[in-house]
Design a protein around this motif. Structure first.
Motif, PDB file in Angstrom:
ATOM      1  N   TYR A   1       0.905  -1.220   0.061  1.00  0.00           N
ATOM      2  CA  TYR A   1      -0.113  -0.047   0.023  1.00  0.00           C
ATOM      3  C   TYR A   1       0.899   1.303   0.113  1.00  0.00           C
ATOM      4  CZ  TYR A   1      -4.283  -2.888   1.022  1.00  0.00           C
ATOM      5  OH  TYR A   1      -5.007  -3.876   0.695  1.00  0.00           O
ATOM      6  N   ALA A   2       2.036   1.102   0.423  1.00  0.00           N
ATOM      7  CA  ALA A   2       2.881   2.488   0.435  1.00  0.00           C
ATOM      8  C   ALA A   2       3.264   2.706  -0.754  1.00  0.00           C
ATOM      9  CB  ALA A   2       4.189   1.964   1.294  1.00  0.00           C
ATOM     10  N   ARG A   3       3.017   2.048  -1.866  1.00  0.00           N
ATOM     11  CA  ARG A   3       3.297   2.490  -3.057  1.00  0.00           C
ATOM     12  C   ARG A   3       2.400   2.810  -3.846  1.00  0.00           C
ATOM     13  NH1 ARG A   3       6.168  -2.871  -5.809  1.00  0.00           N
ATOM     14  NH2 ARG A   3       6.543  -1.325  -7.386  1.00  0.00           N
ATOM     15  N   GLY A   4       1.236   3.125  -3.186  1.00  0.00           N
ATOM     16  CA  GLY A   4      -0.063   3.710  -3.669  1.00  0.00           C
ATOM     17  C   GLY A   4      -1.239   2.871  -4.042  1.00  0.00           C
ATOM     18  N   TRP A   5      -2.378   3.426  -4.351  1.00  0.00           N
ATOM     19  CA  TRP A   5      -3.631   2.386  -4.235  1.00  0.00           C
ATOM     20  C   TRP A   5      -4.662   3.317  -5.115  1.00  0.00           C
ATOM     21  CZ3 TRP A   5      -2.260   4.575   0.270  1.00  0.00           C
ATOM     22  CH2 TRP A   5      -2.693   5.842   0.954  1.00  0.00           C
ATOM     23  N   ILE A   6      -5.505   2.674  -5.727  1.00  0.00           N
ATOM     24  CA  ILE A   6      -6.470   2.952  -6.476  1.00  0.00           C
ATOM     25  C   ILE A   6      -8.018   2.354  -6.034  1.00  0.00           C
ATOM     26  CG2 ILE A   6      -5.314   3.406  -8.527  1.00  0.00           C
ATOM     27  CD1 ILE A   6      -6.343   0.735  -9.417  1.00  0.00           C
ATOM     28  N   VAL A   7      -8.850   3.233  -6.199  1.00  0.00           N
ATOM     29  CA  VAL A   7     -10.480   2.969  -5.747  1.00  0.00           C
ATOM     30  C   VAL A   7     -11.108   2.929  -7.205  1.00  0.00           C
ATOM     31  CG1 VAL A   7     -12.423   3.720  -4.471  1.00  0.00           C
ATOM     32  CG2 VAL A   7     -10.066   4.113  -3.434  1.00  0.00           C
TER      33      VAL A   7
ATOM     34  N   ARG B   1       3.486   6.822  -0.976  1.00  0.00           N
ATOM     35  CA  ARG B   1       3.776   7.402   0.312  1.00  0.00           C
ATOM     36  C   ARG B   1       5.153   7.626   0.529  1.00  0.00           C
ATOM     37  NH1 ARG B   1      -0.294  10.290  -0.133  1.00  0.00           N
ATOM     38  NH2 ARG B   1      -2.375   9.210  -0.161  1.00  0.00           N
ATOM     39  N   SER B   2       5.402   8.583   1.436  1.00  0.00           N
ATOM     40  CA  SER B   2       6.998   8.684   2.010  1.00  0.00           C
ATOM     41  C   SER B   2       7.552   7.332   2.455  1.00  0.00           C
ATOM     42  CB  SER B   2       7.033   9.791   2.882  1.00  0.00           C
ATOM     43  OG  SER B   2       7.965   9.616   3.935  1.00  0.00           O
ATOM     44  N   PRO B   3       8.791   6.944   2.314  1.00  0.00           N
ATOM     45  CA  PRO B   3       9.312   5.684   2.950  1.00  0.00           C
ATOM     46  C   PRO B   3       9.337   5.852   4.487  1.00  0.00           C
ATOM     47  CG  PRO B   3      10.849   6.930   1.474  1.00  0.00           C
ATOM     48  CD  PRO B   3       9.853   7.529   1.550  1.00  0.00           C
ATOM     49  N   ALA B   4       8.588   6.811   5.031  1.00  0.00           N
ATOM     50  CA  ALA B   4       8.468   6.837   6.460  1.00  0.00           C
ATOM     51  C   ALA B   4       7.326   6.376   6.714  1.00  0.00           C
ATOM     52  CB  ALA B   4       8.403   8.410   6.997  1.00  0.00           C
ATOM     53  N   PHE B   5       6.254   5.888   5.958  1.00  0.00           N
ATOM     54  CA  PHE B   5       5.034   5.162   6.274  1.00  0.00           C
ATOM     55  C   PHE B   5       5.246   3.726   5.929  1.00  0.00           C
ATOM     56  CE2 PHE B   5       3.350   9.276   5.405  1.00  0.00           C
ATOM     57  CZ  PHE B   5       2.394   9.291   6.197  1.00  0.00           C
ATOM     58  N   VAL B   6       4.972   2.713   6.868  1.00  0.00           N
ATOM     59  CA  VAL B   6       4.908   1.263   6.598  1.00  0.00           C
ATOM     60  C   VAL B   6       3.319   0.648   6.798  1.00  0.00           C
ATOM     61  CG1 VAL B   6       5.882  -0.960   7.521  1.00  0.00           C
ATOM     62  CG2 VAL B   6       7.143   1.289   7.488  1.00  0.00           C
ATOM     63  N   PHE B   7       2.936  -0.002   5.912  1.00  0.00           N
ATOM     64  CA  PHE B   7       1.729  -0.551   5.836  1.00  0.00           C
ATOM     65  C   PHE B   7       1.596  -1.909   6.123  1.00  0.00           C
ATOM     66  CE2 PHE B   7       1.315   3.478   3.670  1.00  0.00           C
ATOM     67  CZ  PHE B   7      -0.008   4.031   3.769  1.00  0.00           C
ATOM     68  N   THR B   8       1.278  -2.518   7.021  1.00  0.00           N
ATOM     69  CA  THR B   8       1.280  -3.996   7.326  1.00  0.00           C
ATOM     70  C   THR B   8      -0.276  -4.364   7.281  1.00  0.00           C
ATOM     71  OG1 THR B   8       3.052  -3.782   8.603  1.00  0.00           O
ATOM     72  CG2 THR B   8       2.230  -5.825   8.899  1.00  0.00           C
ATOM     73  N   ALA B   9      -0.673  -5.170   6.481  1.00  0.00           N
ATOM     74  CA  ALA B   9      -2.032  -5.469   6.218  1.00  0.00           C
ATOM     75  C   ALA B   9      -2.208  -7.211   6.613  1.00  0.00           C
ATOM     76  CB  ALA B   9      -2.448  -5.674   4.730  1.00  0.00           C
ATOM     77  N   ASP B  10      -3.440  -7.578   7.012  1.00  0.00           N
ATOM     78  CA  ASP B  10      -3.587  -8.805   7.219  1.00  0.00           C
ATOM     79  C   ASP B  10      -3.757  -9.658   6.075  1.00  0.00           C
ATOM     80  OD1 ASP B  10      -4.276  -8.345   9.884  1.00  0.00           O
ATOM     81  OD2 ASP B  10      -6.293  -8.529   9.952  1.00  0.00           O
ATOM     82  N   ASN B  11      -3.406 -10.832   5.991  1.00  0.00           N
ATOM     83  CA  ASN B  11      -3.632 -11.581   4.677  1.00  0.00           C
ATOM     84  C   ASN B  11      -4.735 -11.536   3.792  1.00  0.00           C
ATOM     85  OD1 ASN B  11      -1.056 -12.892   5.116  1.00  0.00           O
ATOM     86  ND2 ASN B  11      -2.039 -14.569   6.232  1.00  0.00           N
ATOM     87  N   VAL B  12      -5.934 -11.435   4.532  1.00  0.00           N
ATOM     88  CA  VAL B  12      -7.288 -10.944   3.678  1.00  0.00           C
ATOM     89  C   VAL B  12      -6.974  -9.710   3.005  1.00  0.00           C
ATOM     90  CG1 VAL B  12      -8.488 -12.572   5.089  1.00  0.00           C
ATOM     91  CG2 VAL B  12      -8.355 -10.252   5.506  1.00  0.00           C
TER      92      VAL B  12
ATOM     93  N   SER C   1       2.128   2.598  10.157  1.00  0.00           N
ATOM     94  CA  SER C   1       2.993   3.346  11.432  1.00  0.00           C
ATOM     95  C   SER C   1       3.837   4.230  10.433  1.00  0.00           C
ATOM     96  CB  SER C   1       4.155   2.320  11.849  1.00  0.00           C
ATOM     97  OG  SER C   1       4.996   1.798  10.943  1.00  0.00           O
ATOM     98  N   TYR C   2       4.228   5.388  10.981  1.00  0.00           N
ATOM     99  CA  TYR C   2       4.948   6.589  10.504  1.00  0.00           C
ATOM    100  C   TYR C   2       6.112   6.840  11.308  1.00  0.00           C
ATOM    101  CZ  TYR C   2       6.073  11.199   8.802  1.00  0.00           C
ATOM    102  OH  TYR C   2       6.684  12.595   8.637  1.00  0.00           O
ATOM    103  N   ALA C   3       7.372   7.150  10.392  1.00  0.00           N
ATOM    104  CA  ALA C   3       8.662   7.460  11.264  1.00  0.00           C
ATOM    105  C   ALA C   3       8.943   6.784  12.212  1.00  0.00           C
ATOM    106  CB  ALA C   3       8.409   8.905  11.651  1.00  0.00           C
ATOM    107  N   GLY C   4       9.019   5.132  12.110  1.00  0.00           N
ATOM    108  CA  GLY C   4       9.553   4.338  12.994  1.00  0.00           C
ATOM    109  C   GLY C   4       8.788   4.201  14.197  1.00  0.00           C
ATOM    110  N   GLU C   5       7.615   4.033  13.982  1.00  0.00           N
ATOM    111  CA  GLU C   5       6.564   4.084  14.834  1.00  0.00           C
ATOM    112  C   GLU C   5       6.477   5.008  15.860  1.00  0.00           C
ATOM    113  OE1 GLU C   5       7.647   0.280  17.201  1.00  0.00           O
ATOM    114  OE2 GLU C   5       7.517  -0.883  15.439  1.00  0.00           O
ATOM    115  N   GLN C   6       6.790   6.189  15.315  1.00  0.00           N
ATOM    116  CA  GLN C   6       6.393   7.611  15.947  1.00  0.00           C
ATOM    117  C   GLN C   6       4.963   7.837  16.221  1.00  0.00           C
ATOM    118  OE1 GLN C   6       8.662  10.881  14.387  1.00  0.00           O
ATOM    119  NE2 GLN C   6       7.239  12.263  15.230  1.00  0.00           N
ATOM    120  N   GLU C   7       4.141   7.412  15.118  1.00  0.00           N
ATOM    121  CA  GLU C   7       2.682   7.363  15.107  1.00  0.00           C
ATOM    122  C   GLU C   7       2.362   6.193  14.498  1.00  0.00           C
ATOM    123  OE1 GLU C   7       0.586  10.948  13.985  1.00  0.00           O
ATOM    124  OE2 GLU C   7       2.235  12.080  14.018  1.00  0.00           O
TER     125      GLU C   7
END
Length: 105
Positions: free
Chosen positions: A7-13, A36-47, A75-81
Motif C-alpha cells: 500500500y505504500a506504493r499507492g492505491w486506487i479505488v 507514500r513517503s518511505p517513512a510510512f509502513v503499511f502492514t495488512a492482514d492476509n485477507v 506506522s509513520y517514522a519508525g513507530e512515532q505514530e
C-alpha cells in the motif's frame, strides 16, 4: 497502476463493473493515491494484503461473495505514530490510534 504488493506504493479505488474483484479496462477509477513517503509502513492482514473489496451492498467481501474482515496497520517514522484501520465484514471502517488506548483520531 497498482501491483497489489504494498500500500505504500499507492492505491486506487475503482468501480468493479462486473464484480470480478479485478480492475478491468473500462472500470471507472474513482480515486488514485500516489506512493507514500518511505517513512510510512503499511502492514495488512492476509485477507487485505492485495486489496480491500466492497460489494454492491457496501459489505467487505471477496469476489466470490465471502464476507471478509481484517485490518491494516500504518506506522509513520519508525513507530512515532501508529494507526490501525479495521474493516468489518458489514463494511464498517474504524481507525484506532494504537498509541492511545481506546482513542480514535
Amino acid at each position: 497502476s497498482c501491483s497489489g504488493a504494498d500500500y505504500a506504493r499507492g492505491w486506487i479505488v475503482y468501480f468493479d463493473a462486473n464484480s470480478n474483484g479485478s480492475k478491468d479496462t473500462g472500470d471507472e477509477v474513482i480515486l488514485q493515491a500516489q506512493a507514500r513517503s518511505p517513512a510510512f509502513v503499511f502492514t495488512a492482514d492476509n485477507v487485505f494484503s492485495n486489496q480491500v473489496y466492497f460489494g454492491e451492498a457496501g459489505t467487505s467481501r471477496n469476489a466470490a461473495g465471502i464476507p471478509l474482515s481484517g485490518s491494516i496497520d500504518i506506522s509513520y517514522a519508525g513507530e512515532q505514530e501508529e494507526r490501525t484501520v479495521t474493516v468489518a465484514a458489514n463494511g464498517r471502517v474504524t481507525t484506532l490510534n494504537t498509541q492511545v488506548t481506546g482513542a480514535t483520531p
